[in-house]
Design an enzyme around this catalytic site. Structure first.
Site, PDB file in Angstrom:
ATOM      1  N   HIS A 101      36.996  39.775  34.609  1.00 40.50           N
ATOM      2  CA  HIS A 101      37.203  41.244  35.014  1.00 40.50           C
ATOM      3  C   HIS A 101      35.247  41.624  35.427  1.00 40.50           C
ATOM      4  O   HIS A 101      35.126  40.373  35.751  1.00 40.50           O
ATOM      5  CB  HIS A 101      36.787  41.921  33.044  1.00 40.50           C
ATOM      6  N   CYS A 145      37.407  47.930  37.390  1.00 41.13           N
ATOM      7  CA  CYS A 145      37.304  46.093  37.379  1.00 41.13           C
ATOM      8  C   CYS A 145      38.102  46.200  38.969  1.00 41.13           C
ATOM      9  O   CYS A 145      39.347  46.823  38.433  1.00 41.13           O
ATOM     10  CB  CYS A 145      38.099  45.758  36.404  1.00 41.13           C
ATOM     11  N   HIS A 148      41.309  45.236  37.787  1.00 40.85           N
ATOM     12  CA  HIS A 148      42.588  46.258  36.934  1.00 40.85           C
ATOM     13  C   HIS A 148      42.260  47.704  37.137  1.00 40.85           C
ATOM     14  O   HIS A 148      42.880  48.412  36.498  1.00 40.85           O
ATOM     15  CB  HIS A 148      42.163  45.173  35.515  1.00 40.85           C
ATOM     16  N   MET A 153      42.112  50.407  34.838  1.00 40.67           N
ATOM     17  CA  MET A 153      40.687  50.468  33.444  1.00 40.67           C
ATOM     18  C   MET A 153      39.252  50.367  34.979  1.00 40.67           C
ATOM     19  O   MET A 153      39.199  49.926  36.045  1.00 40.67           O
ATOM     20  CB  MET A 153      40.618  48.136  34.460  1.00 40.67           C
TER      21      MET A 153
HETATM   22 CU   LIG Z   1      39.477  44.332  34.389  1.00 42.20          CU
END
Ligand SMILES: [Cu+2]
Length: 160
Positions: A101, A145, A148, A153
């Site tokens: 991440h 992120c 993601h 995210m």
């Molecule tokens: Cu992530």
């Protein structure tokens, strides 16, 4: 003879008058003065005020956890919305090992806004973290992120 006696009597009278002339024996103002003991109560020195640790250069630290979801396919920021002040620090920390991440403020929503910090490195180990100092002016900013973002995210940062 009688004259002598009389003189003697006079003398005695004078002597007597003299004795009483002073009137009541005056006790000079000698009131017993109770002299206070000069030993001053040396008041114990006031305890030194607790000096708080000098504030560090940075402001308040806000922790944002990067939590993996969907068996590594996605993730969330916890909290996803936070309010800070310019100069505060956001402590991004990855929770689960094995999933990468990051936190990036260079998002489409922030396009053109000055003072954006660079993206963090990819945090892959459990407990791995990176601090981001809030350098932006007051306003609302989105962070995400990179791997993601499409999975949602994202987070919202409000700088007061
Ligand atoms: Cu992530």
């Amino acid at each position: 003879m009688t004259i002598f006696k009389r003189n003697a009597a006079l003398a005695a009278l004078v002597a007597f008058a003299g004795a009483c002339g002073g009137g009541q024996p005056q006790t000079e103002g000698t009131e017993p003065v109770t002299t206070e003991s000069p030993a001053e109560n040396a008041a114990p020195a006031a305890p030194a005020a607790e000096t708080p640790a000098p504030a560090t250069a940075g402001g308040t630290v806000h922790e944002v956890r990067m939590v993996t979801t969907q068996n590594g396919a996605a993730g969330v920021f916890e909290p996803a919305n936070l309010t800070v002040k310019k100069g505060d620090v956001i402590h991004f920390v990855n929770v689960q090992a094995g999933v990468a991440h990051n936190a990036d403020f260079n998002t489409p929503e922030n396009s053109g806004k000055p003072g954006l910090p660079g993206a963090t490195q990819f945090l892959t180990a459990a407990g791995q973290s990176e601090d981001v100092t809030v350098t932006m002016d007051p306003g609302t900013y989105t962070f995400q992120c990179t791997p993601h973002a499409m999975m949602g995210m994202k987070g919202t940062l409000t700088v007061q």
